[in-house]
Design a protein around this motif. Structure first.
Motif, PDB file in Angstrom:
ATOM      1  N   GLU A  19      30.670  96.335  76.434  1.00 49.53           N
ATOM      2  CA  GLU A  19      31.033  95.732  75.156  1.00 49.53           C
ATOM      3  C   GLU A  19      32.004  94.570  75.340  1.00 49.53           C
ATOM      4  OE1 GLU A  19      32.286  98.784  72.433  1.00 49.53           O
ATOM      5  OE2 GLU A  19      30.411  99.874  72.663  1.00 49.53           O
ATOM      6  N   THR A  20      31.628  93.674  76.247  1.00 46.67           N
ATOM      7  CA  THR A  20      32.472  92.528  76.539  1.00 46.67           C
ATOM      8  C   THR A  20      31.784  91.236  76.156  1.00 46.67           C
ATOM      9  OG1 THR A  20      31.569  92.364  78.773  1.00 46.67           O
ATOM     10  CG2 THR A  20      33.560  93.682  78.502  1.00 46.67           C
ATOM     11  N   GLY A  21      32.556  90.203  76.026  1.00 47.13           N
ATOM     12  CA  GLY A  21      32.031  88.880  75.721  1.00 47.13           C
ATOM     13  C   GLY A  21      31.990  88.038  76.981  1.00 47.13           C
ATOM     14  N   ALA A  22      32.374  86.795  76.836  1.00 44.37           N
ATOM     15  CA  ALA A  22      32.324  85.850  77.947  1.00 44.37           C
ATOM     16  C   ALA A  22      33.213  86.268  79.115  1.00 44.37           C
ATOM     17  CB  ALA A  22      32.711  84.455  77.469  1.00 44.37           C
ATOM     18  N   ARG A  23      34.370  86.846  78.838  1.00 42.92           N
ATOM     19  CA  ARG A  23      35.253  87.283  79.925  1.00 42.92           C
ATOM     20  C   ARG A  23      34.592  88.384  80.748  1.00 42.92           C
ATOM     21  NH1 ARG A  23      39.587  86.405  76.026  1.00 42.92           N
ATOM     22  NH2 ARG A  23      40.746  84.605  76.759  1.00 42.92           N
ATOM     23  N   GLY A  24      33.861  89.254  80.081  1.00 39.51           N
ATOM     24  CA  GLY A  24      33.144  90.310  80.796  1.00 39.51           C
ATOM     25  C   GLY A  24      32.054  89.749  81.680  1.00 39.51           C
ATOM     26  N   LEU A  25      31.351  88.749  81.178  1.00 35.62           N
ATOM     27  CA  LEU A  25      30.318  88.096  81.992  1.00 35.62           C
ATOM     28  C   LEU A  25      30.948  87.457  83.227  1.00 35.62           C
ATOM     29  CD1 LEU A  25      28.220  86.372  79.199  1.00 35.62           C
ATOM     30  CD2 LEU A  25      27.545  88.338  80.576  1.00 35.62           C
ATOM     31  N   ARG A  26      32.080  86.820  83.014  1.00 38.17           N
ATOM     32  CA  ARG A  26      32.774  86.184  84.147  1.00 38.17           C
ATOM     33  C   ARG A  26      33.189  87.233  85.183  1.00 38.17           C
ATOM     34  NH1 ARG A  26      38.652  83.526  84.445  1.00 38.17           N
ATOM     35  NH2 ARG A  26      38.400  82.643  86.502  1.00 38.17           N
ATOM     36  N   ALA A  27      33.705  88.350  84.728  1.00 39.33           N
ATOM     37  CA  ALA A  27      34.136  89.403  85.653  1.00 39.33           C
ATOM     38  C   ALA A  27      32.955  89.959  86.442  1.00 39.33           C
ATOM     39  CB  ALA A  27      34.827  90.526  84.887  1.00 39.33           C
ATOM     40  N   ILE A  28      31.831  90.150  85.792  1.00 38.97           N
ATOM     41  CA  ILE A  28      30.635  90.653  86.477  1.00 38.97           C
ATOM     42  C   ILE A  28      30.221  89.683  87.574  1.00 38.97           C
ATOM     43  CG2 ILE A  28      28.157  91.115  86.187  1.00 38.97           C
ATOM     44  CD1 ILE A  28      28.915  92.120  83.303  1.00 38.97           C
ATOM     45  N   LEU A  29      30.182  88.398  87.240  1.00 37.14           N
ATOM     46  CA  LEU A  29      29.768  87.394  88.227  1.00 37.14           C
ATOM     47  C   LEU A  29      30.790  87.241  89.348  1.00 37.14           C
ATOM     48  CD1 LEU A  29      28.187  84.721  85.894  1.00 37.14           C
ATOM     49  CD2 LEU A  29      27.032  86.326  87.417  1.00 37.14           C
ATOM     50  N   GLU A  30      32.063  87.313  89.035  1.00 39.49           N
ATOM     51  CA  GLU A  30      33.080  87.211  90.081  1.00 39.49           C
ATOM     52  C   GLU A  30      32.962  88.363  91.070  1.00 39.49           C
ATOM     53  OE1 GLU A  30      36.934  86.890  88.303  1.00 39.49           O
ATOM     54  OE2 GLU A  30      36.852  84.702  88.360  1.00 39.49           O
ATOM     55  N   ASN A  31      32.708  89.562  90.571  1.00 39.37           N
ATOM     56  CA  ASN A  31      32.552  90.708  91.470  1.00 39.37           C
ATOM     57  C   ASN A  31      31.387  90.510  92.425  1.00 39.37           C
ATOM     58  OD1 ASN A  31      34.719  92.114  90.429  1.00 39.37           O
ATOM     59  ND2 ASN A  31      33.478  93.264  88.977  1.00 39.37           N
ATOM     60  N   VAL A  32      30.314  89.952  91.925  1.00 41.97           N
ATOM     61  CA  VAL A  32      29.121  89.742  92.746  1.00 41.97           C
ATOM     62  C   VAL A  32      29.330  88.604  93.740  1.00 41.97           C
ATOM     63  CG1 VAL A  32      26.697  89.007  92.672  1.00 41.97           C
ATOM     64  CG2 VAL A  32      27.555  90.641  91.000  1.00 41.97           C
ATOM     65  N   MET A  33      30.022  87.561  93.310  1.00 44.79           N
ATOM     66  CA  MET A  33      30.077  86.338  94.097  1.00 44.79           C
ATOM     67  C   MET A  33      31.350  86.127  94.903  1.00 44.79           C
ATOM     68  SD  MET A  33      28.231  83.798  91.424  1.00 44.79           S
ATOM     69  CE  MET A  33      28.416  82.476  92.591  1.00 44.79           C
ATOM     70  N   LEU A  34      32.317  87.021  94.810  1.00 47.41           N
ATOM     71  CA  LEU A  34      33.611  86.793  95.443  1.00 47.41           C
ATOM     72  C   LEU A  34      33.484  86.466  96.932  1.00 47.41           C
ATOM     73  CD1 LEU A  34      36.628  86.667  95.025  1.00 47.41           C
ATOM     74  CD2 LEU A  34      36.729  89.099  95.577  1.00 47.41           C
ATOM     75  N   GLU A  35      32.777  87.295  97.658  1.00 46.69           N
ATOM     76  CA  GLU A  35      32.628  87.072  99.098  1.00 46.69           C
ATOM     77  C   GLU A  35      31.909  85.752  99.385  1.00 46.69           C
ATOM     78  OE1 GLU A  35      30.485  89.287 102.825  1.00 46.69           O
ATOM     79  OE2 GLU A  35      31.274  90.546 101.219  1.00 46.69           O
ATOM     80  N   MET A  36      30.886  85.447  98.604  1.00 46.65           N
ATOM     81  CA  MET A  36      30.115  84.220  98.812  1.00 46.65           C
ATOM     82  C   MET A  36      30.948  82.973  98.536  1.00 46.65           C
ATOM     83  SD  MET A  36      27.139  85.114  99.831  1.00 46.65           S
ATOM     84  CE  MET A  36      27.839  86.568 100.588  1.00 46.65           C
ATOM     85  N   MET A  37      31.888  83.067  97.590  1.00 48.90           N
ATOM     86  CA  MET A  37      32.718  81.908  97.260  1.00 48.90           C
ATOM     87  C   MET A  37      33.573  81.484  98.448  1.00 48.90           C
ATOM     88  SD  MET A  37      33.812  82.327  93.257  1.00 48.90           S
ATOM     89  CE  MET A  37      34.550  83.948  93.376  1.00 48.90           C
ATOM     90  N   TYR A  38      33.863  82.416  99.339  1.00 46.77           N
ATOM     91  CA  TYR A  38      34.621  82.084 100.541  1.00 46.77           C
ATOM     92  C   TYR A  38      33.711  81.751 101.712  1.00 46.77           C
ATOM     93  CZ  TYR A  38      38.708  83.728  98.068  1.00 46.77           C
ATOM     94  OH  TYR A  38      39.716  83.867  97.136  1.00 46.77           O
ATOM     95  N   GLU A  39      32.544  82.351 101.748  1.00 45.05           N
ATOM     96  CA  GLU A  39      31.633  82.166 102.874  1.00 45.05           C
ATOM     97  C   GLU A  39      30.872  80.842 102.807  1.00 45.05           C
ATOM     98  OE1 GLU A  39      27.729  84.401 104.708  1.00 45.05           O
ATOM     99  OE2 GLU A  39      29.226  85.614 103.685  1.00 45.05           O
TER     100      GLU A  39
END
Length: 74
Positions: A19-39
């Protein structure tokens, strides 16, 4: 950066579950992409990062496609 259609649906489902809005979408994507953002920045030959439903669910990493590779997943 590309998302499979199933990944987009799964992201929306997870946001609705929480039950989240845009911040929830951002959190979901950050969790998935965190490692890739550094790699990715240190890899000169990465041409694409493909986010799949499995990556959204934490069952796999995003797929990095290098300059000399063809995409194996549609």
């Amino acid at each position: 950066l590309e998302f499979t259609p199933a990944a987009v649906v799964r992201i929306a489902e997870k946001a609705l579950e929480k039950e989240t809005g845009a911040r929830g979408l951002r959190a979901i994507l950050e969790n998935v992409m965190l490692e890739m953002m550094y790699e990715i920045p240190s890899s000169k030959d990465v041409r694409e990062c493909l986010i799949t439903e499995e990556a959204i669910d934490g069952k796999a990493k995003p797929i990095l496609i290098h300059q000399d590779e063809k995409r194996k997943i549609a």
